[in-house]
Design a protein around this motif. Sequence first.
Motif, PDB file in Angstrom:
ATOM      1  N   PRO A  44       0.807  -1.222   0.000  1.00  0.00           N
ATOM      2  CA  PRO A  44       0.000   0.000   0.000  1.00  0.00           C
ATOM      3  C   PRO A  44       0.844   1.278   0.000  1.00  0.00           C
ATOM      4  N   THR A  45       2.182   1.163  -0.168  1.00  0.00           N
ATOM      5  CA  THR A  45       3.039   2.351  -0.153  1.00  0.00           C
ATOM      6  C   THR A  45       3.827   2.460  -1.455  1.00  0.00           C
ATOM      7  N   LEU A  46       4.358   3.667  -1.696  1.00  0.00           N
ATOM      8  CA  LEU A  46       5.072   3.959  -2.936  1.00  0.00           C
ATOM      9  C   LEU A  46       6.564   4.109  -2.720  1.00  0.00           C
ATOM     10  N   ASP A  47       7.314   3.878  -3.792  1.00  0.00           N
ATOM     11  CA  ASP A  47       8.744   4.172  -3.766  1.00  0.00           C
ATOM     12  C   ASP A  47       8.930   5.665  -4.056  1.00  0.00           C
ATOM     13  N   GLU A  48      10.168   6.128  -4.107  1.00  0.00           N
ATOM     14  CA  GLU A  48      10.444   7.560  -4.297  1.00  0.00           C
ATOM     15  C   GLU A  48       9.928   8.063  -5.644  1.00  0.00           C
ATOM     16  N   ARG A  91      -4.259   1.986  -0.732  1.00  0.00           N
ATOM     17  CA  ARG A  91      -3.433   2.681  -1.719  1.00  0.00           C
ATOM     18  C   ARG A  91      -3.966   4.087  -1.984  1.00  0.00           C
ATOM     19  N   ALA A  92      -5.264   4.189  -2.186  1.00  0.00           N
ATOM     20  CA  ALA A  92      -5.865   5.497  -2.451  1.00  0.00           C
ATOM     21  C   ALA A  92      -5.723   6.417  -1.237  1.00  0.00           C
ATOM     22  N   GLN A  93      -5.921   5.886  -0.040  1.00  0.00           N
ATOM     23  CA  GLN A  93      -5.775   6.701   1.178  1.00  0.00           C
ATOM     24  C   GLN A  93      -4.333   7.173   1.335  1.00  0.00           C
ATOM     25  N   TYR A  94      -3.387   6.313   1.036  1.00  0.00           N
ATOM     26  CA  TYR A  94      -1.971   6.674   1.121  1.00  0.00           C
ATOM     27  C   TYR A  94      -1.652   7.834   0.178  1.00  0.00           C
ATOM     28  N   VAL A  95      -2.116   7.748  -1.058  1.00  0.00           N
ATOM     29  CA  VAL A  95      -1.873   8.811  -2.038  1.00  0.00           C
ATOM     30  C   VAL A  95      -2.595  10.087  -1.611  1.00  0.00           C
ATOM     31  N   ALA A  96      -3.807   9.964  -1.098  1.00  0.00           N
ATOM     32  CA  ALA A  96      -4.542  11.138  -0.617  1.00  0.00           C
ATOM     33  C   ALA A  96      -3.774  11.830   0.509  1.00  0.00           C
TER      34      ALA A  96
END
Length: 136
Positions: A44-48, A91-96
């Motif tokens: 649920p998280t992104l790289d740099e 994923r969407a909450q993380y990006v938000a």
Amino acid sequence: MNRRLMLAAVALPLLAGCTTIDALMNPDPASQPARVVFFTEDSPTLDETGRATVRGAAEVARAYPSARVNVFGYAGPVGGVAFNRVLSEQRAQYVAQLLRENGVAADRVFVVPRGPVPFDQAPIESRRVEIRMAAQ
């Protein structure tokens, strides 16, 4: 007053409130392309690289201060429907959250979890979040 100075005197006040020239040239936020970030499997998280894309999307969103920012979360079909619904929302909450941390007002960010996508899509395409601007 010469022509260049006159043009600058007219254009600078217009540009002062804009983060990008796109906002000045095209006032419709929906005309902006979707920003898409991809996730690794079950994450649920992104790289740099993904976080940099979200920072860029936040910059564009700030240029349209009255626009709605829709965050669509997706997940793959492997692992079950319930698991992938939760993962797409995470994923969407993380990006938000990243958008809010980068200056986009919370009341403008709307999370839309889409859940798992059909089997006919490539796996990497299913592990994504799309950020789309819309007029309020």
